[in-house]
Every structure is written in C-alpha cells, then in structure tokens.
Design a protein around this motif. Structure first.
Motif, PDB file in Angstrom:
ATOM      1  N   TRP A   1       8.673  42.101 -35.219  1.00  0.00           N
ATOM      2  CA  TRP A   1       9.669  41.025 -35.267  1.00  0.00           C
ATOM      3  C   TRP A   1       9.009  39.704 -35.680  1.00  0.00           C
ATOM      4  O   TRP A   1       9.546  38.955 -36.499  1.00  0.00           O
ATOM      5  CB  TRP A   1      10.327  40.884 -33.890  1.00  0.00           C
ATOM      6  N   TRP A   2       7.841  39.433 -35.117  1.00  0.00           N
ATOM      7  CA  TRP A   2       7.163  38.173 -35.439  1.00  0.00           C
ATOM      8  C   TRP A   2       6.668  38.132 -36.876  1.00  0.00           C
ATOM      9  O   TRP A   2       6.476  37.063 -37.440  1.00  0.00           O
ATOM     10  CB  TRP A   2       5.976  37.945 -34.488  1.00  0.00           C
TER      11      TRP A   2
ATOM     12  N   TRP B   1       5.833  35.459 -40.599  1.00  0.00           N
ATOM     13  CA  TRP B   1       5.406  34.865 -39.322  1.00  0.00           C
ATOM     14  C   TRP B   1       5.648  33.349 -39.320  1.00  0.00           C
ATOM     15  O   TRP B   1       6.161  32.797 -38.346  1.00  0.00           O
ATOM     16  CB  TRP B   1       3.913  35.154 -39.079  1.00  0.00           C
TER      17      TRP B   1
ATOM     18  N   ARG C   1       9.278  32.642 -38.927  1.00  0.00           N
ATOM     19  CA  ARG C   1       9.715  33.016 -37.577  1.00  0.00           C
ATOM     20  C   ARG C   1       9.317  31.930 -36.583  1.00  0.00           C
ATOM     21  O   ARG C   1      10.086  31.577 -35.690  1.00  0.00           O
ATOM     22  CB  ARG C   1       9.088  34.364 -37.190  1.00  0.00           C
TER      23      ARG C   1
ATOM     24  N   GLN D   1      11.724  29.145 -36.905  1.00  0.00           N
ATOM     25  CA  GLN D   1      13.012  29.521 -36.296  1.00  0.00           C
ATOM     26  C   GLN D   1      12.928  29.410 -34.772  1.00  0.00           C
ATOM     27  O   GLN D   1      13.815  28.833 -34.125  1.00  0.00           O
ATOM     28  CB  GLN D   1      13.371  30.962 -36.655  1.00  0.00           C
TER      29      GLN D   1
END
Lengths: 295, 158
Positions: A7-8, A145, A148, A151
């Motif tokens: 996810w990262w 990354w 992310r 975010q």
C-alpha cells in the motif's frame, strides 16, 4: 505486513511525479512571497524570536535580515530549477532544507500554523524519487511512496485536528458543543458571516459536521472515483467557506489534495498541445498528415 | 507521441532496503505526529498538535480579542497598528501568543515600533503604543451587549 508495504509503495506513473513536482515547487514561490511572507519582516524583530523545539535542539541560526534574505534568494533559484525537473535531487534537497528553515523562522514568533504539514512532507519526499519526465508512463514504486506520504500527511492534517480537539478538551465532542465558531467569528469574521452570530445553532451544527468529517477523514485514503471526488469536494468547500468567512485559506494543504489525482494527464495534454503547435509551425497543413504518428 | 502503456515488467521497483527505510520513515512520521498530538503542543513543529481552533469555548464564556493602537509623530491618536506580515511583520496571533510576556515587559513593544520603522521608513511613525483587549460576554452562545475594552500595556517609543 506485505499488504501494508504494498500500500505504501503502490506504483504511480513517473509522469505523475513530474507534474506534481512542478506544481509544488511553483506553489512554493507563491507561499514564500504571499502566504508565509512574514519571515523577512520577522528578521527585523529578532527579540520576539522564541525558537520551537527543533530550533532549540538543532543549531539553527537566529533570524536576521541577511539570513532571511539569503534564504529567500536560494529558495527562489532552487525551486525554479526543481520545478523544471532538472537536478531533482540537488535542487530538491536544497529546497527541502531551506524551506524547512523558512517555516521554522515563520512559526517561531508565538504562532504555529497547521496548514503546512503536507506541503513540507512533499518537499522532503519529492527529491527521493529522482529524475522524472512529464511524458514517462512507467510505473514507479519510489514515486508511489512519495505521493502516498503526501496523501497521508494531507489526511493527517484533518484527523490530527480532530484528535487535537479531543486531547485538549478531554472528550471527543466537547468542542462541537461549544461556542468556538462564535469565538472565531467575533475575532476575525468577515462581513459575509457576522450575521450568523444571531443563530448560534447553525454554528453548532457546522461544528459537529466538521469534527465528524475530521475523524472519518482517513477513509478518503481508500476511496476511488466519484466517492473520492465528493470527499475532496467536501473538504475543499470547507476551506472555501472558512476563507470567505474568516480569511483562513489553508492553500498549502489544498494544493496537496492534488496528490490523490492522475496528474500525469495534465502532462500528456500539455505535451500533445505543444507537439501539435510545433507540428503546425514546421509543416504545411497537408504535409503534416503524412508524417506518421510515432508510437 | 506518447509511448505505449508500460507492461508490468517495466515497473521501477524498489530494492528491499529502499522499501524498508521508506516504510519505516513513514511510520516514524506518524508516530511523531501522534506524540505531538497527545502532548498537545505545537512546539514540536512540523509534528506538533494540530491545535489551531482546537479549544472549546464556553457557551456562557467570554471572547477576548487583543489588538494594538498607536499615537503617531504627526499627532494622530490611538490609530490601529497593522498587526500582520506587511505591516509590522508581527501578526495579531503572535502578539496574543506572547501576551503575558508583553504585559510583563512592555519594553518588548519597542521591537514592534522598530520593525514598523524598518519596513515602512516613509510612514508616520509611532510615538506611543497601546496593547488593548476587547472582551465580549456570551450567554448560551449569543453575544450580549457591547465589549469591555481594557488597556493591558503602554509603551512610549524610544
């Protein structure tokens, strides 16, 4: 653990980084000249400098007119170079260090603003991606990354505000039932909003909406498509209203909302426009159609 | 002109080490922010508490608003002092953030007069600075009556 790591670092097109980088570094210039423009004047009021924790543990220089003006020049040059995508690491790190010092000085005079977290994270993570071209569609994990992080920092600004209200007032919703908006409007309300002081219940409902939105904001990290647009629309409208009613804009955070969107399309569109323009300049109209479109 | 969509094989992957430090750095940032939030202090900038406007205000409480007035060299009395970046370089919130200190030692107000002179040497300069505060009374969230005005400190500019 693997889903978390994935996810990262879930890949994004290199071009998305290139476009985001250009926007962030150009916005930085606006920020230092318009939004945090008290740093150069602060150089004249060194007695009121009360360094923050980071200014006390690191050997950061005390503000002086020479220091702040030098910082400003270095920031402008480095940000302009970085905005073009040249020397992404060298120019990027120079911007990161100088901008950090700029903000530390700006926030060391008795008031800390909370709208800069995501932007500061952006300038610290962008140099780690390295070179990125505006027309490169290759997915990159390093870029994933970086975006992310921006975010998460954007969302942290909201969810952090929610928890700050909880910690400070001892309960998650004491704030929502209080007269905090009345307090804010009396102190700095614009002509557009002072009428609402006669209707405190409207303000209390708004307080509930805001604090609930802050607590659920992490959900936005997992939204897509229309739901994401709606959520972002909600937070941006909130900033528009607070800007019109209290003169508080939060633009540095607003800019970072762009990290949620496929910005590479802007880059592709610009490239297309540019190549069409050049094409029509260098070829007659009917010669142009014969030139095969390269794949 | 655009290149064909990249296949999976073309993804720029991160090495194990590059992935590790990135995920750890992100976790450290989140931990630092959580620490600043629980400590309820924005001293830990950039990982301080997001405490702007976080304090609840009582429905029957008071609303205080500090500001500054000044007499000037041309004889104008008690005009507003521009407490923002392009005025004196010091914002109103910064004056309020250091209010106790300014009341205790009004000579610090000299700094504000000096900063104004440095930024706007061509303007009518301050001779006396007044640190003022208006207090509004609330009842059940409604503002009642007119504000009470108090002078917190006065400084004759040198």
């Amino acid at each position: 653990m693997k889903p978390v790591v994935d996810w990262w670092t879930s890949p994004v097109p290199v071009a998305r980084i290139a476009v985001f980088r250009t926007i962030v570094y150009l916005f930085l210039l606006y920020d230092i000249f318009v939004l945090v423009n008290d740093v150069v004047p602060h150089g004249h009021a060194a007695e009121l400098y009360r360094p923050l924790f980071v200014g006390r543990v690191l050997p950061l220089p005390e503000p002086s007119p020479v220091l702040v003006q030098t910082l400003q020049v270095v920031l402008v040059v480095a940000a302009l170079v970085a905005a073009t995508g040249r020397l992404p690491r060298l120019a990027g790190w120079v911007v990161a260090v100088c901008y950090f010092e700029w903000l530390v000085i700006g926030m060391s005079f008795g008031k800390v603003d909370h709208d800069h977290l995501a932007l500061l994270v952006a300038v610290w993570v962008l140099p780690t991606v390295g070179r990125a071209r505006h027309d490169d569609r290759t997915p990159t994990e390093a870029g994933g990354w970086a975006l992310r992080c921006v975010q998460v920092a954007t969302i942290a600004t909201y969810v952090g505000s929610g928890f700050a209200k909880w910690v400070r007032n001892g309960s998650p919703f004491a704030w929502a039932n209080s007269a905090v908006f009345t307090w804010a409007i009396i102190r700095r309300g614009t002509d557009l909003i002072v009428w609402v002081l006669d209707f405190p219940w409207i303000l209390r409902i708004s307080q509930w909406m805001l604090v609930l939105a802050e607590f659920v904001s992490p959900v936005v990290l997992f939204l897509r498509g229309r739901a994401l647009l709606l959520a972002v629309g909600f937070f941006l409208s909130f900033h528009l209203v607070t800007y019109l009613s209290l003169g508080i804009h939060f633009l540095p955070t607003v800019i970072c909302w762009l990290a949620f969107f496929p910005l590479e399309r802007l880059g592709f569109a610009a490239n297309r426009l540019l190549s069409e323009r050049i094409g029509s300049l260098t070829h007659t109209r009917w010669a142009a159609w014969r030139i095969p479109k390269s794949g | 002109m655009s290149p064909p969509p990249a296949s999976q094989a073309d993804v720029h992957r991160l090495s194990r080490w590059s992935t590790s430090w990135r995920v750890l750095a992100a976790a450290a940032g989140i931990a630092a922010l959580a620490h600043g939030t629980v400590a309820d202090s924005d001293d830990f900038f950039p990982f301080g508490s997001m405490s702007q406007y976080a304090s609840a205000h009582e429905l029957d409480g008071q609303v205080r608003s500090a500001y500054m007035l000044a007499d000037t060299e041309t004889g104008r009395k008690q005009i507003p002092v521009p407490l923002h970046a392009t005025g004196t370089g010091i914002g109103r919130a910064e004056v309020e953030g250091q209010l106790g200190r300014l009341v205790e030692d009004p000579s610090l107000l000299q700094t504000i007069a000096d900063a104004y002179r440095a930024i706007h040497p061509e303007r009518d300069q301050f001779t006396v600075l007044y640190l003022m505060r208006d207090t509004y009374q609330l009842r059940d969230g409604y503002v009642t009556g007119r504000p009470v005005t108090a002078e917190l400190a006065r400084w004759v500019v040198r």
